[in-house]
Design an enzyme around this catalytic site. Structure first.
Site, PDB file in Angstrom:
ATOM      1  N   LYS A  26       0.895  -1.253   0.015  1.00 22.47           N
ATOM      2  CA  LYS A  26      -0.041   0.078  -0.015  1.00 22.47           C
ATOM      3  C   LYS A  26       1.010   1.152   0.042  1.00 22.47           C
ATOM      4  CE  LYS A  26      -3.958  -0.529   2.484  1.00 22.47           C
ATOM      5  NZ  LYS A  26      -4.381  -1.013   3.675  1.00 22.47           N
ATOM      6  N   ARG A  96      -3.380   3.028   8.603  1.00 18.39           N
ATOM      7  CA  ARG A  96      -3.548   1.747   7.955  1.00 18.39           C
ATOM      8  C   ARG A  96      -2.407   0.994   7.690  1.00 18.39           C
ATOM      9  NH1 ARG A  96      -4.665   4.796   2.229  1.00 18.39           N
ATOM     10  NH2 ARG A  96      -5.745   2.976   1.599  1.00 18.39           N
ATOM     11  N   GLY A 105      -6.300 -10.508   7.632  1.00 15.16           N
ATOM     12  CA  GLY A 105      -5.934 -10.861   8.867  1.00 15.16           C
ATOM     13  C   GLY A 105      -4.956  -9.779   9.626  1.00 15.16           C
ATOM     14  N   MET A 107      -4.635  -5.520  10.756  1.00 18.85           N
ATOM     15  CA  MET A 107      -5.265  -4.561  11.415  1.00 18.85           C
ATOM     16  C   MET A 107      -6.288  -3.903  10.326  1.00 18.85           C
ATOM     17  SD  MET A 107      -4.358  -1.679  13.778  1.00 18.85           S
ATOM     18  CE  MET A 107      -4.588  -0.416  12.410  1.00 18.85           C
ATOM     19  N   ARG A 340      -3.549  -0.886  -6.340  1.00 17.06           N
ATOM     20  CA  ARG A 340      -2.744  -2.185  -6.356  1.00 17.06           C
ATOM     21  C   ARG A 340      -2.858  -3.287  -7.569  1.00 17.06           C
ATOM     22  NH1 ARG A 340      -6.266  -4.516  -1.289  1.00 17.06           N
ATOM     23  NH2 ARG A 340      -8.060  -4.084  -2.317  1.00 17.06           N
ATOM     24  N   HIS A 462      -8.899 -29.903   7.913  1.00 16.52           N
ATOM     25  CA  HIS A 462      -8.891 -31.224   7.280  1.00 16.52           C
ATOM     26  C   HIS A 462      -9.956 -31.085   6.231  1.00 16.52           C
ATOM     27  CE1 HIS A 462     -10.871 -35.079   7.106  1.00 16.52           C
ATOM     28  NE2 HIS A 462      -9.627 -35.572   7.355  1.00 16.52           N
ATOM     29  N   ARG A 570      -3.313 -47.492 -17.147  1.00 16.80           N
ATOM     30  CA  ARG A 570      -3.616 -48.761 -16.045  1.00 16.80           C
ATOM     31  C   ARG A 570      -4.671 -49.643 -16.271  1.00 16.80           C
ATOM     32  NH1 ARG A 570      -4.334 -44.891 -10.831  1.00 16.80           N
ATOM     33  NH2 ARG A 570      -5.957 -44.275 -12.465  1.00 16.80           N
ATOM     34  N   GLU A 802       9.950 -46.907  -9.724  1.00 17.42           N
ATOM     35  CA  GLU A 802       9.275 -46.331  -8.742  1.00 17.42           C
ATOM     36  C   GLU A 802       9.585 -47.013  -7.366  1.00 17.42           C
ATOM     37  OE1 GLU A 802       5.151 -47.733  -9.153  1.00 17.42           O
ATOM     38  OE2 GLU A 802       5.837 -49.506 -10.370  1.00 17.42           O
ATOM     39  N   SER A 821       9.606 -44.473 -17.088  1.00 16.82           N
ATOM     40  CA  SER A 821       8.840 -43.619 -16.444  1.00 16.82           C
ATOM     41  C   SER A 821       8.585 -43.323 -15.061  1.00 16.82           C
ATOM     42  CB  SER A 821       7.300 -43.909 -16.992  1.00 16.82           C
ATOM     43  OG  SER A 821       6.222 -43.017 -16.641  1.00 16.82           O
ATOM     44  N   GLY A 823       7.222 -43.289 -11.574  1.00 11.97           N
ATOM     45  CA  GLY A 823       6.071 -43.439 -10.755  1.00 11.97           C
ATOM     46  C   GLY A 823       6.300 -42.942  -9.313  1.00 11.97           C
ATOM     47  N   THR A 824       6.155 -41.527  -9.325  1.00 13.08           N
ATOM     48  CA  THR A 824       6.636 -40.942  -8.083  1.00 13.08           C
ATOM     49  C   THR A 824       5.480 -41.048  -6.969  1.00 13.08           C
ATOM     50  OG1 THR A 824       5.603 -39.046  -9.166  1.00 13.08           O
ATOM     51  CG2 THR A 824       7.944 -39.094  -9.159  1.00 13.08           C
ATOM     52  N   ASN A 825       4.353 -41.698  -7.392  1.00 13.27           N
ATOM     53  CA  ASN A 825       3.677 -41.944  -6.115  1.00 13.27           C
ATOM     54  C   ASN A 825       4.256 -42.946  -5.185  1.00 13.27           C
ATOM     55  OD1 ASN A 825       2.040 -40.305  -7.512  1.00 13.27           O
ATOM     56  ND2 ASN A 825       0.212 -41.462  -7.333  1.00 13.27           N
ATOM     57  N   ASP A 826       4.506 -44.248  -5.861  1.00 15.64           N
ATOM     58  CA  ASP A 826       5.079 -45.196  -5.041  1.00 15.64           C
ATOM     59  C   ASP A 826       6.742 -44.856  -4.929  1.00 15.64           C
ATOM     60  OD1 ASP A 826       3.593 -47.313  -4.537  1.00 15.64           O
ATOM     61  OD2 ASP A 826       3.521 -48.074  -6.683  1.00 15.64           O
ATOM     62  N   CYS A 889       4.969 -40.196 -14.701  1.00 17.82           N
ATOM     63  CA  CYS A 889       3.598 -40.572 -14.726  1.00 17.82           C
ATOM     64  C   CYS A 889       2.796 -40.418 -13.202  1.00 17.82           C
ATOM     65  CB  CYS A 889       3.158 -41.977 -15.550  1.00 17.82           C
ATOM     66  SG  CYS A 889       4.060 -43.303 -14.580  1.00 17.82           S
ATOM     67  N   TYR A 909       9.323 -35.746 -20.928  1.00 22.04           N
ATOM     68  CA  TYR A 909       7.908 -35.384 -20.705  1.00 22.04           C
ATOM     69  C   TYR A 909       7.247 -35.514 -19.576  1.00 22.04           C
ATOM     70  CZ  TYR A 909       6.706 -40.504 -20.618  1.00 22.04           C
ATOM     71  OH  TYR A 909       6.612 -41.435 -20.428  1.00 22.04           O
TER      72      TYR A 909
HETATM   73  P1  ADP Z   1      -7.829  -2.209   3.153  1.00 18.95           P
HETATM   74  O1  ADP Z   1      -6.430  -2.410   3.089  1.00 18.95           O
HETATM   75  O2  ADP Z   1      -8.604  -3.078   3.955  1.00 18.95           O
HETATM   76  O3  ADP Z   1      -8.119  -1.911   1.726  1.00 18.95           O
HETATM   77  P2  ADP Z   1      -7.413   0.818   3.482  1.00 18.95           P
HETATM   78  O4  ADP Z   1      -6.301   1.103   4.376  1.00 18.95           O
HETATM   79  O5  ADP Z   1      -7.175   0.824   2.074  1.00 18.95           O
HETATM   80  O6  ADP Z   1      -7.896  -0.739   4.070  1.00 18.95           O
HETATM   81  O7  ADP Z   1      -8.771   1.552   4.063  1.00 18.95           O
HETATM   82  C1  ADP Z   1      -9.951   1.036   3.869  1.00 18.95           C
HETATM   83  C2  ADP Z   1     -10.570   2.578   3.296  1.00 18.95           C
HETATM   84  O8  ADP Z   1     -10.626   3.758   3.956  1.00 18.95           O
HETATM   85  C3  ADP Z   1     -10.164   2.952   2.039  1.00 18.95           C
HETATM   86  O9  ADP Z   1     -10.661   2.523   0.835  1.00 18.95           O
HETATM   87  C4  ADP Z   1     -10.629   4.327   2.099  1.00 18.95           C
HETATM   88  O10 ADP Z   1     -11.996   4.488   1.468  1.00 18.95           O
HETATM   89  C5  ADP Z   1     -10.837   4.815   3.579  1.00 18.95           C
HETATM   90  N1  ADP Z   1      -9.590   5.535   3.809  1.00 18.95           N
HETATM   91  C6  ADP Z   1      -8.396   5.176   4.304  1.00 18.95           C
HETATM   92  N2  ADP Z   1      -7.659   6.264   4.356  1.00 18.95           N
HETATM   93  C7  ADP Z   1      -8.280   7.256   4.207  1.00 18.95           C
HETATM   94  C8  ADP Z   1      -8.129   8.823   4.104  1.00 18.95           C
HETATM   95  N3  ADP Z   1      -7.048   9.143   4.464  1.00 18.95           N
HETATM   96  N4  ADP Z   1      -9.343   9.512   3.567  1.00 18.95           N
HETATM   97  C9  ADP Z   1     -10.395   8.895   3.426  1.00 18.95           C
HETATM   98  N5  ADP Z   1     -10.707   7.728   3.589  1.00 18.95           N
HETATM   99  C10 ADP Z   1      -9.639   6.917   3.795  1.00 18.95           C
HETATM  100 MG    MG Z   2       3.450 -47.788  -8.853  1.00 22.29          MG
HETATM  101 MG    MG Z   3      -7.959  -0.561   0.464  1.00 16.66          MG
END
Ligand code: ADP
Ligand code: MG
Ligand code: MG
Length: 941
Positions: A26, A96, A105, A107, A340, A462, A570, A802, A821, A823-826, A889, A909
């Site tokens: 970003k 951000r 995952g 923040m 991005r 799983h 086979r 194999e 050939s 036979g990489t499973n075995d 194979c 191949y």
């Molecule tokens: P994510 O990585 O989840 O896309 P962002 O950091 O891009 O999170 O933020 C999500 C949204 O928050 C952005 O798409 C934007 O709409 C809003 N945002 C982030 N920074 C600003 C800012 N400085 N001014 C206005 N909106 C913002």
């Molecule tokens: Mg075999």
């Molecule tokens: Mg964003």
């Protein structure tokens, strides 16, 4: 290192290209856009190195980082003409996260940081809108409380709802300034109650806490799990982006949106996206209001739209790839907040790569490298009909979105346990197995279900792993799914689903729907861009791409997908068919006794022809001849062999005929014979019941004989027992029958003017002598058939490598073979000493989860061990027999990483399942491109 000199903080304008490692994705994007003079609000980036230093010191900012942050903030104040914490003209910022690779995952973003009791008044004054100011403040407390202070989000929502209810209001927009002020006060008390402290009023303290929360999220559980799954290193760290706030919610000349330079679903070259007037970015995502299509901006805000289109074009040609952009318009002025590389569907990915190469934006080679070979696999999986799916969404049938754990789409009846799923599926019902989570006890249900849907578990659960292995769609970890197994009902977001109700899951997106949705099976010849891309791949790749196919349907499919040969046919599968299994059983039951009798006879005949025939010998011979002639077993054995000869001639004729002009490797019978017989335990129950109930005596006698036979054939370790070429050596009549079938089929085809190219492969050879013996056997038959039919066949005889001993003695084996050939499973089983069926469900997945093994070696070839044996074998084999043709194979033949390895050790191949042929074609081209980039040269060995 001189810490004072170490630069922890970069203003946007100080960043440059190729700083993704340091600034995160970003941050690097914001810096590059600033550098290109695109409209980006002022801001700065705290580096990933600072995050790592923070982690190492257990939660302390590195020296001078904070000073540099304050300096950067001052610079922002200059650029914006606002002051951080200033009561009359306050600067607000967003904080951000942003790692090198985009990572769920991490923040969430905190907006409006810098607001407090004083600055909120400043905002009210500047904007001339008190309500806006209070609303921003309550949003800030809510976000900061949830994200930074870890107060559950629904406690804030509850306060909001209560307020609306008290005042008889429907939506957030109905709240007045007075309501919002009340809510702010309640939020502040909530924070005090939950944290024991006042909500931080000092903007600098707010910033300090927010930065720490971003750093801390790098090692949050969700982030670690995600990195483990996608094999992202844990030491990359995340950057922190601090960006001056711009407001899309300042009236109807403001708004927020998301735009893609091309349609991420289809790849079509149009500006695609959504726009919400008078809204902040979070409103677009939250889905509380329905955004308009971005095309509508063209009429409502023509100037800003034009500017956006121009920026989109510039970004795309700058990055030479489709971009996904976030933007906000504040009082008529457009700001870019993120760019991005756009996520896209498999279909879009292929179309964009091909289009961009045709537009001259990228080279063909780059186009080939832009597409993940596994995406091709996804493209060719069943998927929901677009229109039907849109219809389902419109009719509110989208129940929830879980984790897209295994791609593909399926509809079926929701069934909550594996046994019932299996039973119903066997009756021909389409089933979606719905479970809280799955474990090895559920596998039989998964095998029979069309798809799997679970409430718990992530991408390495799983359910996810097994479903991917089976090639079935799976949606996992759908927290909204609550199953009550006792009453056989589940609820999802307020919908109740009874067992047996129809549902649909899209494992590529994680969507789950009520009701059935039409699925389409893609047809490769209709995928125009895919065929162009694969055509380019074929120009570049060095490896041949063959396919494994056991029957005519699979063979035809392989050919349609572009296979240049059959690398493994086979034959045992042909014995399993319903009308053949009884003959197979007869063959097995008679084989041992018949072979013994005939071999004794043969011995006597040889003795008799060698010596002056003594009368005793003569007598013995006649006796044995009579024995053989009268033997039921001998009769049965040959009768079933004759049957099989006919079956097999037909089988081979079809397959060799489809592949006319192309090689077909036919493997001689390989599995242990007991696999064709009933299970011992089951038969035992049968026999006992018959005995106890005084059942049909002739049936009882038959079953008893079978039971005795199975008892005798029982092996401690069948996979290492009587199977492979050992079987063919012990019962050479079977080998001869198979050879006769293959050569007869070939002769008949040649007479019909076709060009069959059979290659006979001897399985499980450990010692050169084994191959020598079987080859001799095969050649005798070949000679006989060719003479009988007066036709010359172009055939080859080779072996599977194999077993480790075969690999290590390849130089001794190679003189007897025309091809190898792998036979990489075995080979993987015997190299690791791991039985796959036992291991995958018990400990192998744990091994991978815990990082003991980097990958499941049955999916991705173990280069260091199995690969080393292969390389050794290639080198030894080619030295001893320069004309040796070598392929693979095993299932690895369809795995991109393994294909790369096969390219590098110079195989001729790879052979994969027919569906994987397109994957292999692309992966083989990519292997060449990568080896060129690395300056490797494997081609001249
Ligand atoms: P994510 O990585 O989840 O896309 P962002 O950091 O891009 O999170 O933020 C999500 C949204 O928050 C952005 O798409 C934007 O709409 C809003 N945002 C982030 N920074 C600003 C800012 N400085 N001014 C206005 N909106 C913002
Ligand atoms: Mg075999
Ligand atoms: Mg964003």
């Amino acid at each position: 290192m001189n810490l004072k000199k170490q630069k922890w903080v970069y203003l946007f304008q100080e960043g440059s290209r190729n700083m993704r490692d340091l600034l995160g994705g970003k941050g690097a994007g914001l810096a590059e856009m600033s550098a290109a003079n695109l409209p980006v609000p002022p801001g700065f980036i705290i580096t990933t190195e600072a995050c790592n230093a923070y982690d190492e010191s257990k939660g302390k900012f590195p020296s001078y980082m904070w000073d540099q942050t304050i300096n950067a903030l001052k610079q922002m104040e200059v650029e914006t003409g606002k002051g951080f914490g200033d009561s009359s003209n306050p600067l607000l910022v967003s904080v951000r996260s942003g790692a090198k690779v985009s990572m769920p995952g991490m923040m969430d973003t905190v907006l409006n940081l810098g607001l407090n009791e004083i600055t909120v008044e400043g905002i009210a004054f500047i904007s001339g809108n008190r309500r806006f100011a209070q609303d921003s403040y309550r949003r800030f407390i809510q976000m900061f409380g949830r994200i930074v202070l870890n107060i559950p989000g629904d406690t804030f929502e509850q306060i909001l709802d209560d307020c609306k209810q008290r005042n008889g209001l429907w939506s957030d927009t109905d709240l007045t300034t007075v309501h919002l002020e009340e809510i702010v006060q309640e939020f502040l008390s909530l924070v005090k109650e939950r944290t024991g402290k006042d909500f931080p009023q000092d903007p600098l303290e707010q910033l300090d806490l927010a930065i720490k929360a971003v750093f801390g999220s790098w090692n949050g559980k969700r982030a670690i799990d995600y990195r483990n799954f996608y094999k992202i290193p844990h030491d990359l760290g995340t950057a922190v982006n601090v960006v001056a706030m711009v407001f899309g919610n300042m009236g109807n000349d403001s708004g927020s949106g998301v735009a893609f330079t091309r349609d991420p679903a289809t790849g079509n070259q149009i500006l695609y996206g959504e726009f919400l007037p008078n809204a902040q970015g979070e409103d677009v995502v939250a889905g509380t209001r329905t955004p308009a299509s971005i095309a509508e901006m063209a009429s409502s805000m023509p100037n800003q739209y034009r500017e956006l289109v121009e920026i989109a074009n510039r970004l795309e040609s700058h990055y030479r790839d489709a971009q996904d952009m976030e933007f906000t318009i504040e009082r008529g002025k457009l700001y870019m907040l993120q760019t991005r590389v756009a996520q896209r569907t498999a279909q879009a990915s292929i179309k964009i790569a091909v289009d961009m190469a045709n537009e001259g934006l990228i080279s063909k080679e780059e186009a080939l490298q832009r597409v993940d070979p596994l995406q091709i696999n996804n493209l060719l999986l069943p998927r929901f009909d677009d229109v039907a799916k849109k219809e389902a969404i419109k009719s509110n049938n989208l129940l929830t979105i879980g984790l897209n754990a295994s791609p593909g789409a399926a509809s079926g009846k929701a069934i909550f346990d594996a046994n019932r799923a299996e039973a119903l599926a066997l009756q021909g019902t389409d089933i979606i197995l719905v479970r809280p989570e799955t474990n090895p006890d559920d596998v039989h249900g998964m095998l029979h279900a069309k798809g799997v849907f679970t409430a718990r578990g992530g991408a390495t659960s799983h359910a996810a792993v097994v479903a991917r292995g089976l090639g079935k769609p799976c949606v996992a970890g759908a927290e909204a799914l609550k199953i009550d197994l006792r009453i056989r009902k589940c609820t999802i977001e307020g919908h109740t689903i009874n067992e047996g109700d129809e549902i649909s899951i899209d494992g590529s997106t994680g969507e789950v729907f009520l009701g059935a949705i039409d699925t389409i099976e893609p047809i490769i010849s209709k995928e125009k861009e895919l065929n162009i891309l694969l055509g380019w791949a074929d120009e570049i790749r060095r490896l041949g791409v063959w396919a494994n196919a056991d029957d005519p349907v699979a063979t035809q499919r392989a050919l349609d997908f572009g296979a240049e040969g059959i690398g493994l046919c086979r034959t045992e599968h042909m014995f399993f068919e319903e009308d053949r299994l009884p003959w197979m059983r007869q063959l097995i039951l008679a084989a041992s006794e018949a072979t013994r009798l005939e071999e004794e006879l043969q011995k006597l005949q040889i003795d008799a022809s060698n010596t002056n025939q003594s009368s005793i010998l003569k007598e013995q011979l006649t006796k044995q001849e009579n024995k053989v002639a009268g033997s039921e077993d001998v009769k049965n054995f040959h009768e079933s062999l004759r049957r099989f000869l006919q079956f097999q001639i037909q089988d081979f004729k079809e397959i060799l005929g489809i592949m006319t002009g192309k090689p077909v490797i036919i493997r001689l019978l390989d599995p242990p014979l007991h696999e064709f017989l009933p299970k011992y335990e089951e038969l035992l129950v049968d026999v006992t019941t018959l005995r106890l109930t005084g059942g049909d005596p002739s049936l009882l006698a038959k079953q008893e004989k079978l039971l005795k036979m199975i008892e005798e054939m029982r092996e401690q370790n069948p996979m290492l027992g009587l199977r492979g070429c050992r079987l063919g050596i012990l019962y050479s009549a079977i080998t001869q029958m198979q050879a006769r079938a293959i050569f007869t089929a070939a002769c008949e085809l040649i007479k019909e003017g076709r060009d069959p190219q059979p290659k006979i492969m001897v399985p499980l050879v450990a010692h050169a002598n084994e191959l020598r013996i079987v080859r001799h056997e095969l050649e005798l038959v070949a000679q006989a058939v060719q003479e009988e039919q007066n036709v010359t066949i172009h055939y080859k005889i080779g072996t599977m490598i194999e077993l480790p001993r075969a690999a290590l003695t390849a130089d001794e084996i190679a003189p007897h073979a025309q091809f190898f050939s792998f036979g990489t499973n075995d080979l993987t089983q015997t190299t690791f000493g791991i039985s796959r069926d036992d291991a995958e469900e018990k400990f192998l997945l744990k091994y991978v989860e815990q990082g003991i093994l980097p990958e499941n070696p049955f999916q991705v070839l173990d280069r260091a061990g199995v690969g080393k044996l292969m390389k050794t074998s290639v080198d030894l084999g080619r030295k001893a027999n320069p004309g040796l043709e070598i392929g693979i194979c095993g299932e690895h033949g369809g795995d991109p990483s393994s294909i790369e390895f096969c390219n590098n050790i110079n195989l001729d191949y790879v052979s994969s399942s027919p569906f994987r042929v397109p994957v292999a074609r692309l992966a083989a081209a990519q292997a060449v491109l990568t080896s060129h980039q690395l300056g490797l040269d494997f081609t001249d060995v």
